[in-house]
Scaffold this motif. Structure first.
Motif, mmCIF file in Angstrom:
data_model
loop_
_atom_site.group_PDB
_atom_site.id
_atom_site.type_symbol
_atom_site.label_atom_id
_atom_site.label_comp_id
_atom_site.label_asym_id
_atom_site.label_seq_id
_atom_site.Cartn_x
_atom_site.Cartn_y
_atom_site.Cartn_z
ATOM 1 N N GLY A 137 0.984 -1.140 0.035
ATOM 2 C CA GLY A 137 0.236 -0.014 -0.300
ATOM 3 C C GLY A 137 0.648 1.285 -0.329
ATOM 4 O O GLY A 137 0.900 2.382 -0.596
ATOM 5 N N LEU A 140 2.332 1.811 -3.430
ATOM 6 C CA LEU A 140 1.897 2.120 -3.973
ATOM 7 C C LEU A 140 1.387 4.344 -4.212
ATOM 8 O O LEU A 140 1.149 4.398 -5.079
ATOM 9 C CB LEU A 140 0.115 1.358 -4.055
ATOM 10 C CG LEU A 140 0.422 0.118 -4.094
ATOM 11 C CD1 LEU A 140 -1.376 -0.129 -4.330
ATOM 12 C CD2 LEU A 140 0.285 0.364 -6.131
ATOM 13 N N VAL A 141 0.986 4.445 -2.831
ATOM 14 C CA VAL A 141 1.384 5.811 -2.341
ATOM 15 C C VAL A 141 2.653 6.474 -3.221
ATOM 16 O O VAL A 141 2.523 7.409 -3.530
ATOM 17 C CB VAL A 141 0.867 6.201 -0.961
ATOM 18 C CG1 VAL A 141 0.846 7.716 -0.791
ATOM 19 C CG2 VAL A 141 -0.254 5.585 -0.715
ATOM 20 N N ALA A 144 1.970 7.044 -6.773
ATOM 21 C CA ALA A 144 1.584 8.070 -6.484
ATOM 22 C C ALA A 144 2.069 9.433 -6.688
ATOM 23 O O ALA A 144 1.565 10.192 -7.745
ATOM 24 C CB ALA A 144 0.585 7.993 -5.911
ATOM 25 N N THR A 147 4.788 9.983 -9.709
ATOM 26 C CA THR A 147 3.751 9.773 -11.194
ATOM 27 C C THR A 147 2.827 11.400 -10.947
ATOM 28 O O THR A 147 2.983 12.169 -11.970
ATOM 29 C CB THR A 147 2.626 9.007 -11.274
ATOM 30 O OG1 THR A 147 3.273 7.668 -11.291
ATOM 31 C CG2 THR A 147 2.016 9.380 -12.554
ATOM 32 N N ALA A 180 -2.164 13.450 -6.140
ATOM 33 C CA ALA A 180 -2.268 12.101 -6.578
ATOM 34 C C ALA A 180 -2.438 11.015 -5.438
ATOM 35 O O ALA A 180 -3.324 9.723 -5.233
ATOM 36 C CB ALA A 180 -0.513 11.808 -7.528
ATOM 37 N N SER A 181 -1.315 11.126 -4.485
ATOM 38 C CA SER A 181 -1.356 10.068 -2.737
ATOM 39 C C SER A 181 -2.324 10.313 -1.945
ATOM 40 O O SER A 181 -2.690 9.196 -1.765
ATOM 41 C CB SER A 181 -0.059 11.492 -2.527
ATOM 42 O OG SER A 181 -0.214 12.039 -1.286
ATOM 43 N N ILE A 183 -5.722 10.805 -2.902
ATOM 44 C CA ILE A 183 -6.390 9.316 -4.167
ATOM 45 C C ILE A 183 -5.990 8.111 -3.810
ATOM 46 O O ILE A 183 -7.287 7.010 -3.165
ATOM 47 C CB ILE A 183 -7.107 9.911 -5.464
ATOM 48 C CG1 ILE A 183 -6.852 11.397 -5.883
ATOM 49 C CG2 ILE A 183 -7.282 8.923 -5.861
ATOM 50 C CD1 ILE A 183 -6.718 12.387 -6.937
ATOM 51 N N VAL A 184 -5.128 7.953 -4.185
ATOM 52 C CA VAL A 184 -4.653 7.132 -4.072
ATOM 53 C C VAL A 184 -4.549 6.423 -2.153
ATOM 54 O O VAL A 184 -4.671 4.983 -2.133
ATOM 55 C CB VAL A 184 -2.762 6.349 -4.601
ATOM 56 C CG1 VAL A 184 -2.458 5.405 -4.125
ATOM 57 C CG2 VAL A 184 -2.357 6.513 -5.602
ATOM 58 N N LEU A 187 -8.065 5.043 -1.289
ATOM 59 C CA LEU A 187 -7.982 3.809 -2.124
ATOM 60 C C LEU A 187 -7.561 2.884 -1.405
ATOM 61 O O LEU A 187 -8.218 1.983 -0.804
ATOM 62 C CB LEU A 187 -7.550 3.831 -3.678
ATOM 63 C CG LEU A 187 -8.006 4.630 -4.409
ATOM 64 C CD1 LEU A 187 -8.129 4.346 -6.304
ATOM 65 C CD2 LEU A 187 -9.760 4.474 -4.607
ATOM 66 N N VAL A 188 -5.486 2.770 -1.127
ATOM 67 C CA VAL A 188 -5.413 2.106 -0.391
ATOM 68 C C VAL A 188 -5.718 1.688 1.408
ATOM 69 O O VAL A 188 -6.226 0.729 1.103
ATOM 70 C CB VAL A 188 -3.777 2.225 -0.153
ATOM 71 C CG1 VAL A 188 -3.702 1.178 0.660
ATOM 72 C CG2 VAL A 188 -3.194 2.199 -1.637
ATOM 73 N N GLY A 204 -1.688 9.527 2.794
ATOM 74 C CA GLY A 204 -1.034 10.459 1.468
ATOM 75 C C GLY A 204 -0.168 11.881 1.366
ATOM 76 O O GLY A 204 0.403 11.919 1.180
#
Length: 263
Positions: A137, A140-141, A144, A147, A180-181, A183-184, A187-188, A204
């Protein structure tokens, strides 16, 4: 190659978390080797063999025995690396100055604090109940963050964030990374960790800060050493450490947040 390694890391965490120790030992060992080699290239004689050995040894200590064992492994390793350098100096024909020796010893300590200590947080986190999901998790952040910063900075970036350290980083890119962090992160927290959505906001925001700090820290290191990339381990992408610089400090944030949430 990076994609293949990501698949291997994901597989170890989901299928057999204990095997993640092999992946972590490889990452930390190579990262320490790259940084010590870069330092030696710049004239700072940080011993590579004991430095890499300590980075690898801290992985099973953290995963199998926990925080205290990892800390003692790190402290003992720092003593070993320092003594190793002092013995090298004692046996050398041309004696370096006391200032140079002190610089070598402190640089060796920095390598362990920067890579081995922060890397141990990933291992400690993976050893916890559902810690493997937390590792996936928070990574993934971090992705993000990178990105979001790249996409926003490329299209909207106008105001440099730290021009002397990293000229391409902009405040617009940082704002994009935070968005972005978050949002992700939501979700995580919601889909992976079974936590309230607001914990994803906290995750995030904190990770966006730590990942950016990690990126800037490595940029400062490279600027101080006078190099563009830590190594050429990944052709076209620099060194392995160039790819995990945002993950290292974020691992400490994720581990502390895990402890707070679960205890």
């Amino acid at each position: 190659m990076a994609l293949a390694f990501a698949v291997v890391m994901l597989g170890t965490l989901l299928i057999w978390p204990s095997s993640f120790m092999v992946v972590a030992a490889f990452l930390l060992g190579v990262g320490v080797y790259e940084l010590t080699s870069a330092m030696r290239f710049a004239g700072r004689d940080v011993p590579r063999i004991p430095s890499v050995a300590v980075a690898i040894a801290i992985v099973p200590a953290a995963f199998l025995l926990g925080q205290v064992a990892a800390l003692f492994t790190l402290l003992g390793g720092i003593v070993l690396i320092s003594l190793w350098r002092l013995v090298e100096v004692a046996l050398s024909r041309q004696k370096p100055s006391a200032g140079d020796v002190f610089r070598d010893v402190t640089n060796g300590l920095f390598v362990q604090a920067y890579i081995s200590l922060l890397g141990a947080c990933v291992v400690l986190l993976s050893a916890q109940s559902e810690g493997n999901l937390w590792v996936i998790g928070f990574i993934l952040v971090v992705v993000a963050v990178d990105t979001g910063a790249y996409a926003t900075g490329l299209n909207l970036g106008k105001h440099p964030m730290a021009p002397r350290i990293s000229p391409k980083k902009t405040w617009e890119g940082f704002a994009g990374s935070v968005a972005a962090s978050i949002i992700v992160g939501i979700l995580v927290a919601w889909l992976m960790l079974g936590l309230p959505w607001w914990t994803g906001v906290v995750l995030g925001v904190l990770i966006s800060g730590s990942a950016t700090l990690g990126d800037l820290t490595e940029s400062m290191i490279k600027r101080d050493l006078g190099i563009k990339d830590i190594s050429s381990f990944l052709p076209g992408h620099g060194g392995l450490l160039d790819r995990i610089d945002s993950i290292l400090p974020s691992a400490a944030v994720a581990y502390v947040l895990y402890l707070i949430v679960n205890h």
